[in-house]
Design a protein around this motif. Structure first.
Motif, mmCIF file in Angstrom:
data_model
loop_
_atom_site.group_PDB
_atom_site.id
_atom_site.type_symbol
_atom_site.label_atom_id
_atom_site.label_comp_id
_atom_site.label_asym_id
_atom_site.label_seq_id
_atom_site.Cartn_x
_atom_site.Cartn_y
_atom_site.Cartn_z
ATOM 1 N N LEU A 292 0.840 -1.201 0.000
ATOM 2 C CA LEU A 292 0.000 0.000 0.000
ATOM 3 C C LEU A 292 0.874 1.249 0.000
ATOM 4 C CD1 LEU A 292 -2.808 1.275 0.091
ATOM 5 C CD2 LEU A 292 -2.764 1.007 2.584
ATOM 6 N N GLY A 293 1.975 1.221 0.726
ATOM 7 C CA GLY A 293 2.900 2.357 0.746
ATOM 8 C C GLY A 293 3.475 2.651 -0.628
ATOM 9 N N THR A 294 3.799 1.609 -1.381
ATOM 10 C CA THR A 294 4.313 1.778 -2.744
ATOM 11 C C THR A 294 3.261 2.419 -3.632
ATOM 12 O OG1 THR A 294 5.852 -0.059 -2.526
ATOM 13 C CG2 THR A 294 5.200 0.541 -4.774
ATOM 14 N N VAL A 295 2.010 1.995 -3.472
ATOM 15 C CA VAL A 295 0.921 2.592 -4.258
ATOM 16 C C VAL A 295 0.788 4.067 -3.906
ATOM 17 C CG1 VAL A 295 -1.577 2.587 -4.645
ATOM 18 C CG2 VAL A 295 -0.301 0.427 -4.628
ATOM 19 N N TYR A 296 0.776 4.405 -2.628
ATOM 20 C CA TYR A 296 0.675 5.814 -2.219
ATOM 21 C C TYR A 296 1.835 6.634 -2.772
ATOM 22 C CZ TYR A 296 -3.259 5.638 1.067
ATOM 23 O OH TYR A 296 -4.504 5.547 1.623
ATOM 24 N N ARG A 297 3.049 6.137 -2.649
ATOM 25 C CA ARG A 297 4.218 6.877 -3.146
ATOM 26 C C ARG A 297 4.140 7.100 -4.651
ATOM 27 N NH1 ARG A 297 6.628 3.756 0.654
ATOM 28 N NH2 ARG A 297 7.246 2.144 -0.824
ATOM 29 N N ASN A 298 3.736 6.070 -5.386
ATOM 30 C CA ASN A 298 3.663 6.199 -6.837
ATOM 31 C C ASN A 298 2.512 7.085 -7.280
ATOM 32 O OD1 ASN A 298 5.800 4.621 -8.372
ATOM 33 N ND2 ASN A 298 5.230 3.193 -6.753
ATOM 34 N N LEU A 299 1.387 7.033 -6.582
ATOM 35 C CA LEU A 299 0.282 7.945 -6.905
ATOM 36 C C LEU A 299 0.720 9.391 -6.680
ATOM 37 C CD1 LEU A 299 -2.750 6.010 -5.389
ATOM 38 C CD2 LEU A 299 -2.394 6.529 -7.817
ATOM 39 N N THR A 300 1.429 9.633 -5.593
ATOM 40 C CA THR A 300 1.930 10.983 -5.309
ATOM 41 C C THR A 300 2.902 11.433 -6.384
ATOM 42 O OG1 THR A 300 1.601 10.724 -2.933
ATOM 43 C CG2 THR A 300 3.201 12.389 -3.637
ATOM 44 N N LEU A 301 3.817 10.569 -6.771
ATOM 45 C CA LEU A 301 4.791 10.896 -7.805
ATOM 46 C C LEU A 301 4.117 11.176 -9.144
ATOM 47 C CD1 LEU A 301 7.816 11.136 -8.512
ATOM 48 C CD2 LEU A 301 7.752 8.713 -9.101
ATOM 49 N N LEU A 302 3.172 10.317 -9.536
ATOM 50 C CA LEU A 302 2.453 10.526 -10.793
ATOM 51 C C LEU A 302 1.673 11.837 -10.779
ATOM 52 C CD1 LEU A 302 1.207 6.867 -11.363
ATOM 53 C CD2 LEU A 302 2.758 8.128 -12.880
ATOM 54 N N ALA A 303 1.038 12.146 -9.647
ATOM 55 C CA ALA A 303 0.281 13.399 -9.539
ATOM 56 C C ALA A 303 1.221 14.603 -9.556
ATOM 57 C CB ALA A 303 -0.575 13.395 -8.273
ATOM 58 N N ASP A 304 2.312 14.529 -8.815
ATOM 59 C CA ASP A 304 3.276 15.633 -8.790
ATOM 60 C C ASP A 304 3.895 15.880 -10.156
ATOM 61 O OD1 ASP A 304 2.759 15.924 -6.079
ATOM 62 O OD2 ASP A 304 4.668 15.026 -5.425
ATOM 63 N N ASN A 305 4.041 14.814 -10.957
ATOM 64 C CA ASN A 305 4.598 14.946 -12.311
ATOM 65 C C ASN A 305 3.548 15.337 -13.348
ATOM 66 O OD1 ASN A 305 7.153 14.286 -11.436
ATOM 67 N ND2 ASN A 305 7.041 12.155 -12.071
ATOM 68 N N GLY A 306 2.284 15.457 -12.939
ATOM 69 C CA GLY A 306 1.219 15.838 -13.867
ATOM 70 C C GLY A 306 0.759 14.710 -14.764
ATOM 71 N N GLU A 307 1.113 13.460 -14.444
ATOM 72 C CA GLU A 307 0.707 12.328 -15.269
ATOM 73 C C GLU A 307 -0.690 11.836 -14.925
ATOM 74 O OE1 GLU A 307 3.772 9.300 -16.048
ATOM 75 O OE2 GLU A 307 5.110 10.587 -14.862
ATOM 76 N N ILE A 308 -1.162 12.154 -13.726
ATOM 77 C CA ILE A 308 -2.529 11.882 -13.274
ATOM 78 C C ILE A 308 -2.979 13.089 -12.465
ATOM 79 C CG2 ILE A 308 -2.202 9.368 -13.216
ATOM 80 C CD1 ILE A 308 -2.055 9.611 -10.106
ATOM 81 N N ASN A 309 -4.260 13.152 -12.166
ATOM 82 C CA ASN A 309 -4.783 14.217 -11.312
ATOM 83 C C ASN A 309 -5.184 13.659 -9.956
ATOM 84 O OD1 ASN A 309 -4.609 16.396 -13.123
ATOM 85 N ND2 ASN A 309 -6.471 15.724 -14.150
ATOM 86 N N ARG A 310 -4.890 14.425 -8.910
ATOM 87 C CA ARG A 310 -5.342 14.113 -7.556
ATOM 88 C C ARG A 310 -6.532 15.020 -7.264
ATOM 89 N NH1 ARG A 310 -1.074 15.598 -4.660
ATOM 90 N NH2 ARG A 310 -0.117 13.548 -4.630
#
Length: 131
Positions: A42-60
């Motif tokens: 779950l921690g890996t998922v959270y870290r990667n979601l944060t990274l993808l959002a911070d990079n503009g590849e997904i929206n939070r």
């Protein structure tokens, strides 16, 4: 921003989000991605979601329910939040209308308006039909 090293886990998360229109939470992403990669945490998922959002590849999205939702569609569009079931869905909008709202806001502001985030609230069709 430095380019990120390829990560199969991050790729699985992004691919999963691209198949969804319901804007899942991190827990839902985790439960689904884990089917393909049982060793993901779950921690890996959270870290990667944060990274993808911070990079503009997904929206939070923070729609007011106390938990982040994630959207693989980064194009200009609005969101609808059902006050009954809590579902979050896309609303189609003409990009020119979205830009015109930016211009309207900028007209009364001494600065630069670069964009906006708007949520519409009400009752979704499924909840109306189930009453």
């Amino acid at each position: 921003m430095a380019a990120q090293k390829f990560s199969r886990q991050r790729q699985l998360i992004k691919e999963f989000l691209m198949t969804r229109k319901d804007h899942p939470t991190a827990d839902i992403v985790y439960k689904n991605v884990r089917r393909q990669n049982p060793n993901i945490s779950l921690g890996t998922v959270y870290r990667n979601l944060t990274l993808l959002a911070d990079n503009g590849e997904i929206n939070r999205l923070n729609v007011g329910d106390g938990v982040d939702h994630f959207d693989g569609d980064t194009s200009l569009h609005y969101h609808f939040v059902c006050r009954v079931c809590g579902g979050v869905t896309d609303l189609d909008a003409d990009p020119d209308q979205i830009d015109s709202l930016n211009a309207l806001a900028a007209a009364g502001f001494e600065g630069h308006v670069a964009g906006h985030m708007t949520y519409f609230y009400g009752t979704c069709r499924n909840c109306i039909c189930s009453r």
